[in-house]
Every structure is written in structure tokens, then in C-alpha cells.
Design an enzyme around this catalytic site. Structure first.
Site, mmCIF file in Angstrom:
data_model
loop_
_atom_site.group_PDB
_atom_site.id
_atom_site.type_symbol
_atom_site.label_atom_id
_atom_site.label_comp_id
_atom_site.label_asym_id
_atom_site.label_seq_id
_atom_site.Cartn_x
_atom_site.Cartn_y
_atom_site.Cartn_z
ATOM 1 N N GLU A 147 -0.041 -1.146 5.649
ATOM 2 C CA GLU A 147 0.998 -0.722 6.592
ATOM 3 C C GLU A 147 0.809 0.734 6.986
ATOM 4 O OE1 GLU A 147 4.914 0.809 8.027
ATOM 5 O OE2 GLU A 147 3.737 1.529 6.361
ATOM 6 N N ASP A 186 0.848 -1.197 0.000
ATOM 7 C CA ASP A 186 0.000 0.000 0.000
ATOM 8 C C ASP A 186 0.884 1.247 0.000
ATOM 9 O OD1 ASP A 186 0.840 -0.785 2.652
ATOM 10 O OD2 ASP A 186 -0.467 0.769 3.463
HETATM 11 ZN ZN LIG Z 1 6.747 2.452 4.246
#
Ligand SMILES: [Zn+2]
Length: 366
Positions: A131, A36
Site C-alpha cells: 500500500e 506493509d
Molecule cells: Zn496506512
């Protein structure tokens, strides 16, 4: 490529294995990157631009002429003069955070499959989603990875290495006033918003905040305030590298909240602390080899090691506490979470080389 056990699961995780090429019993090492990109700026329809043989002059991004990268703003660009760099086009992130990590791991895998004579232990590959919103490890299958140690490829400048993060709690304060019709509120009404306001006003101005701290200093930081005259809630995040210090910060905040409340007779205050994540160094320190070996790999690539504590959390801190000790290694990514995001091609190549050395060190020392 010939990589084994490749699977993308229903939660968006990608797992894969590169089998060992040595008969030695080498601990299994996992390399990890997140797929992401940051929500701070658009990451769709990215048009990456490869600037060959960068000459050091300002780079005007073509889709927005106001976006200009200069060596004044980014002195690290000076190290890339005569080299190739990649930028976005002005309207989006580049997304090097963390596509650089993905590219580095994929290049490593490709090279290893092409060179079966290169001896190394078993390698696990892991790509994670989410994340950037702090949920990258939520559905990860640690048992499936079954590695002794992991390295995330999510760091910046060449030579940097991160084995320490903040320890983090969230703390919320609930202020209750006394409701009354404002027309007849004299000597009755107590306004919860004013208690919350006076509590926030009592925070010190020159210390104890993200605005006034750096390096190894901790802080408290109000992140949201919601409510009405009857009830008000103030949410804080609490951060420190020493986990024990979190309680000290929380106690100090609690006292300020109590003082504010006591100036409003009849009002009440309650508070709640929630654990968020913990400094991964506590876990990594139990596996001293993983940092030693990484440092050795950096040195073999001619890099001096720069260790800096992360003033935040990473997937690595969560993975470490889930039983997979995890340090963060450099990729080269710069100006992340912004349209200026850029990366040097040479840094990514160096990162791949460093990983090859790292695998060699693990094999040699086993
Ligand atoms: Zn990162």
C-alpha cells in the site's frame, strides 16, 4: 479462530470470510488493512513498548535518547493520560500504520467467532501488501471478495472518517536543445537543462505548490528532473479534489513550459499526461448508505464524526474505481512514518466496538 475460506495467495494478499449469522439479506461488507509499513524509516525488528497508565510526561525512547515524545509535539497524547499507549523503541517505526488496522480486524473476527449470537451479514476480510508504494490493489481479486462495500482501517484520530481523496495525474515535459561541441557552440548550442531551469523558475512562488496550499486547494509539484545539455525531462505530479481542475492545472503548466521554450530559439518541448488515481468520493457518493451507516456507528460509540479529505491517495481510491466503494475509518495511529509513531490502546478498542456497531447498523437497515 474458525474463520472460513482463509487463503494467503502468491501475491501476498490474505482473504477470509466470516459467515453471516442472520437470515436477513444483508449486503456483504469487506474490512481491509495493509500489512506493509512505510519505507520512510526502518520497520524491521520493531520492539513495541506498552506504556501503561501514561502520566503525561515526556517519553524518551530507550534505543535513541534523542527521540522524545511530548504532549507539546503531540497534543493528542493529552487525551491518553491515565490510559495505555504503545510506542516503538527509537530505532524503528512502530508500524501501527497499518498493523493497527490488522489488529483491529483480527480482534473483531475473534470476538465475532466467540459470539455466534451476534447477528450480522457476511463479512469479507482482506489484507494487502504494497500500500505504501501505491501498488496495494494491483493484484487484488475483487471478484473473489465479492462484497458490496469495503472499509479500510487505516485512519488516525478517533472519530475521523475519510471518503474523499485527491484526483491525481502525472505530467512530464521533454525539452530538446541543440547539441554542439561547447568549444564551438557560439550561436549554435541550445542547452536543454537551461530551458528546464527557466521553466521551473517561472513557477509562482506563493501559490500552486504543496508548500503553499492546504485543505481543499490543489497544486502542481515537480518531483524529478533528469537530463543533459541535449535533452531534459521534468516530471510533475498534479493534484486536485475536483477531477476537472486537473486539466486546468495541466494547461497552465503547458503554457509556462511553452513560454520557457520559446525563449530558446530552435529548441522543442513535448509533454505527456498520465492518469494516476481519482477522487473516490465520486464512487462512494453512489452508495450513500455506506457513509451514513458508518456515521451512525460512530455516534453509537459516542464519537462525533470528523470528515477530512485525504490530501493524497489510498488503496481505497483505487478499490472504489475497481467497483468496490471504499471509505477509510479510524484506528488511532499517530505520528505515522516516523520513529515517534504511537497509538492509544483505547482507540483501537473503540475502533473494534465501532465496527461491531457498524455491522449491527447494516443488519438493522437491511
Ligand atoms: Zn496506512
Amino acid at each position: 479462530m474458525g474463520v472460513k475460506d482463509v487463503e494467503a495467495d502468491e501475491h501476498g494478499y490474505v482473504y477470509a470470510t466470516i459467515p453471516a449469522t442472520t437470515s436477513k439479506n444483508v449486503p456483504v461488507v469487506c474490512f481491509c488493512a495493509h500489512v506493509d509499513t512505510a519505507p520512510d524509516f526502518s520497520g524491521s525488528d520493531v520492539k513495541p513498548i506498552l506504556h501503561r497508565n501514561y502520566d503525561g510526561s515526556p517519553i524518551v525512547l530507550p534505543d535513541d535518547a534523542n527521540q522524545v515524545l511530548t504532549t507539546e509535539a503531540y497534543p493528542y497524547l493529552l487525551k491518553h493520560i491515565g490510559k495505555d499507549i504503545i510506542t516503538a523503541s527509537g530505532k524503528t517505526l512502530l508500524g501501527a500504520d497499518d498493523k493497527a488496522g490488522v489488529a483491529i480486524i483480527m480482534s473483531l473476527a475473534h470476538w465475532l467467532i466467540q459470539h455466534p449470537d451476534y447477528t450480522h451479514g457476511e463479512i469479507k476480510l482482506l489484507f494487502t501488501p504494497d500500500e505504501e508504494v501505491g501498488r496495494g490493489t494491483e493484484k487484488v481479486d475483487i471478484k473473489r471478495i465479492n462484497a458490496s462495500v469495503a472499509y479500510t482501517l487505516d485512519g488516525g484520530e478517533r472519530g475521523t472518517m475519510e471518503d474523499e481523496s485527491f484526483s491525481a495525474d502525472a505530467m512530464s515535459f521533454y525539452f530538446s536543445g541543440i547539441p554542439a561541441h561547447p568549444g564551438v557552440g557560439k550561436d549554435i548550442l541550445v542547452n536543454a537543462l537551461k530551458i528546464a531551469g527557466s521553466f521551473l523558475a517561472s513557477l509562482p512562488k506563493n501559490e500552486w505548490s504543496p508548500e503553499t496550499t492546504e485543505k481543499r486547494e490543489g497544486f502542481v509539484h515537480p518531483v524529478t528532473i533528469t537530463g543533459n545539455a541535449e535533452k531534459a525531462v521534468v516530471d510533475f505530479i498534479i493534484r486536485d479534489f475536483e477531477t476537472e481542475r486537473l486539466a486546468v492545472h495541466e494547461h497552465r503548466l503547458q503554457k509556462l513550459a511553452e513560454n520557457a521554450t520559446s525563449a530558446f530559439p530552435g529548441s522543442r518541448m513535448e509533454w505527456v499526461v498520465k492518469e494516476q488515481y481519482r477522487n473516490m468520493k465520486t464512487m462512494i457518493d453512489q452508495y450513500p448508505h455506506m457513509i451514513e451507516y458508518a456515521e451512525e456507528a460512530y455516534r453509537r460509540c459516542g464519537l462525533s464524526v470528523v470528515k477530512e479529505p485525504i490530501r493524497g491517495g489510498t488503496d481505497g481510491s483505487k478499490l472504489s474505481f475497481m467497483g468496490l466503494p471504499c471509505a477509510n475509518l479510524f484506528t488511532g495511529m499517530q505520528a505515522i512514518h516516523s520513529p515517534h509513531e504511537w497509538i492509544g490502546v483505547e482507540d483501537m478498542e473503540l475502533s473494534v466496538k465501532m465496527l461491531l456497531e457498524l455491522l449491527k447498523v447494516w443488519e438493522e437497515k437491511s
